[in-house]
Write a protein that holds these residues in place. Sequence first.
Motif: not given
Length: 321
Positions: A54-71
């Motif tokens: 079972r292979v899961v590849a996220p867009d990491m934090r701050g990249f692509g379709g994932s959330q990018a916190p301002a701080d």
Amino acid sequence: MEAVSSTGIVKANGIELFVRQQGEGPLVVLCHGWPELSYSWRHQIPALAAAGYRVVAPDMRGFGGSQAPADIGAYTIFDIVGDMVGLVGALGERQAVIIGHDWGAPVAWHAALFRPDVFTAVAGLSVPPPFRGRGRPLDTLRAGGIENFYWQYFQTPGVAEAEFERDVMLTMRTMLARGFSDPQSLFVAPDNGFLGQANPDLPLPPWLSEADLAHFIAAYRTSGFRGGLNWYRNIDRNWELTAPWQDAPIRQPALFIAGSEDAVVTGLIGAKRVQEMERVLPNLTRKLIIEGAGHWIQQECADEVNAALIAFLNDVAPSDA
């Protein structure tokens, strides 16, 4: 029957992560680097799924379709490893093998170091495991008389963003097609920027199609570059946070893969780490240096990387397939 691939949003560690996943079996998490995306694992996801994982590849934090916190402070190694721990739980699993490339490799190494109960084996591509030095990395560079390493150029918010976002197509073409084959590419010439004299007609390497490049361009036109650059702005903070793990080994089974022409492993910091990584990885099962290959190893040498990863996974997390 071929496993169906899917994409979607997973809530983990208080943020939303865009993920690609495929297959059934023991969980394998793939962490990409900078300036990349989960799409960088497009050759590994189906191959590992076909091998029974079972292979899961996220867009990491701050990249692509994932959330990018301002701080900026939301991009420490604790936050990012926390995302991967949270992702495993959000997927209904308790354990996983974690694999990372480029910046994703330090995430994988530290995930294995911090949470051996969750991450039972680890593989790093292109970036050796962490050696926590005796001083802050940026201070150490300055003490050595170095003022123009790319880590230093990335520190001031807005500077690198302005350069990279001026022409995203030129930026991504230069980054991916040129890579980091020349150690001097890691140093920023005065008034020349990270990209240097970028060539808009630079031919793409055989492993990168115009359609692949267009995928990266579209994503970065939407997200911008700040999220990924904020990872670099926590380099000294990460040194401070990891003090409790000074000289701590990563005891899980480990694999390392890199290209012989990758300046990250031949240049200023990497070469010594490659030579001495067994000090940190007492259970290193293989150190594979692919002759003639560059930095974007899993895209450039997909067949060799896939074979090495599957052999490793078959040993450390056998599937029923």
